[in-house]
Motif scaffolding. Sequence first.
Motif: not given
Length: 290
Positions: A243-266
């Motif tokens: 039910d989020m009333p908006l959407r987000f575009i995020i951009s970055s390098r595909p760094e392992p730490r970013i992937r790790a954060i997203l994987k940990r959240i999931q």
Amino acid sequence: MIFPVPRPSCPPTPHSPQSGDCSRTNNQNNHGVIGNGSDNLVNTGNNNLFTITQITNAEGEDVELDKLLDGYLSKDALHNSFHSPPECYSDTRKTIRKEVGEWTDDSSTKSPLLWLHGPAGVGKSVIAKTIAGSNDQVVATFFFATSSDRSAATLFPTLAWQLARRIPETKQHIIASLKNNGSLLTSEIKEQFDHLIAQPLKKCTMTSTSLPVMVIDGIDECTDEYMLSQFLQVLVRAGESGDMPLRFIISSRPEPRIRAILKRIQNDSEEVGCQSSVPNPLQQLTFAFQ
């Protein structure tokens, strides 16, 4: 615009709407305008008067919001700031721009979060600025590379400030949130997102079939690892809610730490038994040199 000439004193005259009211004196110096500039009467001749009331409420809210957010804005993080990256040439990056355009135009079947990633120098920020400048659905942006604050402490206040100007109906709700909670700007980032972004939008009457979009560019340049993890978690969890009333575009390098954060959240969501209302809240879009 002609303003009435102030007079130190004013005796009653036949032309005065109120005896002794100097602010409403009609004479040869004010050319028929009677008033103090905020609620004027205009004499059109033959003793015909009509009222002009200046509408300043919207401007007043802008000033009030600026004061409430003073010290917590990074205007140099906006896509059109002085040091922002250039936009794409019209005949370049057509494929990636088309794919992002399709994502922004279709809120019903696409993921609420879009992660654009690619190696350094591929033009991620250029793409992000082009999207922000050419897509009407984009209501706010934050570019870490040009921001004087890279800790993300001003991320949601800066996005909320832009939101209030792009969707004026949210302004009163954002102001109310700030007034009702004097410590909101130093509260947890989840609270800031909820009270400055999500709730004001939910209280609005949406007329567009496509949800508004915010662009956060260069998240890998965030210098505070904890804050990075926190705001990504806020966005993913909000996306999972359905039910989020908006959407987000995020951009970055595909760094392992970013992937790790997203994987940990999931993974955390799965461990605590959170059932996502969205099959895939985070869509990834990879692009390389062309």
